[in-house]
Design an enzyme around this catalytic site. Structure first.
Site, short mmCIF file in Angstrom:
data_model
loop_
_atom_site.label_atom_id
_atom_site.label_comp_id
_atom_site.label_asym_id
_atom_site.label_seq_id
_atom_site.Cartn_x
_atom_site.Cartn_y
_atom_site.Cartn_z
N LEU A 234 0.82 -1.21 0.00
CA LEU A 234 0.00 0.00 0.00
C LEU A 234 0.85 1.26 0.00
O LEU A 234 1.69 1.46 0.89
CB LEU A 234 -0.93 -0.01 1.22
CG LEU A 234 -1.89 1.18 1.35
CD1 LEU A 234 -2.87 1.21 0.19
CD2 LEU A 234 -2.62 1.14 2.68
N ASP A 235 0.63 2.11 -1.00
CA ASP A 235 1.29 3.42 -1.11
C ASP A 235 2.82 3.31 -1.08
O ASP A 235 3.52 4.20 -0.58
CB ASP A 235 0.82 4.35 0.02
CG ASP A 235 -0.68 4.59 -0.02
OD1 ASP A 235 -1.25 4.58 -1.13
OD2 ASP A 235 -1.28 4.78 1.06
N GLU A 236 3.34 2.23 -1.65
CA GLU A 236 4.79 2.00 -1.66
C GLU A 236 5.37 1.97 -3.07
O GLU A 236 6.57 1.81 -3.24
CB GLU A 236 5.12 0.67 -0.96
CG GLU A 236 4.86 0.64 0.54
CD GLU A 236 6.01 1.22 1.34
OE1 GLU A 236 6.99 1.65 0.72
OE2 GLU A 236 5.92 1.25 2.57
#
Length: 291
Positions: A234-236
């Site tokens: 997530l969001d990486e």
């Protein structure tokens, strides 16, 4: 060489490979020997990873006896010699893009505006949503709207339906324009390098839900938004574009949310433009971008 009747339309060649001598010379010779005129050339040799990246814009002399297909087909021999991963694109052919949304409309409206103004070299194949809130906006602008409601029980089925739509429409890029659902690891792998998300925070800070509230609690002096490729983490994913605005202690969370819309639309539109123009290269968990 724009508007020159002696040359064809513009084309883009993108290259990535291990660093080695004579790659640039080999590419330049290959193109020029076939009547190619190199209008732009950008390159980067990553000394940390030992990887080389190149993007060139070229066109072809009308009397060269070579077509774009001839040059594209023949390039494979040179590519194999140097272990090159490559692609050639016709600049005149827009990227086929699917936009996914939930209830927030600002990123969708901004992308549609830029599309109609000719700022983005894209063809919008559909607008897909897990809600019906933005159906009127999409259909008013003449775009196909597809409603795919997602629950814990239907997630796998709906992601399979989404892939079917992507294949049916020939979609090359999926844009998550404030689509508030987490994609499964399997779907992220299938869309590797072909899905862009906008996160309403200056990553890597304040991941996940309510980043503006997190920013308020930390008393930040800058807020921002980050457009990145989607991965299973997530969001990486690899960052493409970021936009920031200065703020102060006087801004409350709701005001940060309102201000943040500008950074979100700007970062997302810039990322879509960069991708559509074949200016972005993936390099592990980073990107190399030729602007």
């Amino acid at each position: 060489m724009p508007n020159n009747p002696n040359y064809t339309d513009d084309y883009i060649l993108t290259v990535s490979c291990k660093t080695a001598p004579r790659i640039v010379a080999g590419i330049a010779s290959y193109l020029t020997e076939r009547g190619g005129y190199i209008a732009e050339l950008s390159q980067f040799d990553d000394k940390i990873t030992g990887h080389f990246f190149l993007r060139t814009l070229f066109n072809i002399a009308s009397d060269s006896g070579y077509s774009f297909e001839d040059i594209r087909t023949g390039f494979d021999e040179l590519a194999k010699k140097h272990g090159i991963e490559w692609a050639m694109h016709e600049v005149s052919r827009p990227k086929k893009v699917m936009i996914m949304v939930s209830k927030f409309d600002h990123c969708l409206v901004d992308l549609l505006y830029r599309y109609h103004k000719g700022e983005l070299n894209i063809e919008i194949t559909a607008v897909v949503s897990n809600h019906t809130d933005l159906q009127t906006i999409a259909e008013r602008e003449g775009f196909r709207f597809i409603y795919l409601p997602v629950t814990q029980d239907t997630k796998e089925k709906q992601e399979a339906a989404l892939l079917d739509i992507i294949h049916e429409t020939g979609t090359e890029l999926v844009v998550l324009a404030r689509y508030m659902q987490i994609l499964s690891d399997d779907l992220c792998k299938k869309l590797h390098g072909r899905a862009i998300n906008i996160h309403h925070s200056f990553l890597p800070g304040f991941k996940g839900a309510k980043p503006y509230h997190q920013a308020f609690e930390r008393g930040v002096k800058l807020i921002g938004a980050t457009a990145h490729y989607v991965t299973g983490d997530l969001d990486e994913g690899p960052i493409i574009e970021q936009s920031v605005l200065p703020v102060s202690h006087a801004y409350y969370p709701e005001e940060l949310v309102a201000l943040g819309r500008d950074t979100e639309t700007q970062a997302l539109a810039n990322a879509v433009k960069l991708h559509a123009e074949n200016r972005v290269f993936l390099s592990g968990n980073k990107t190399v971008i030729f602007k």
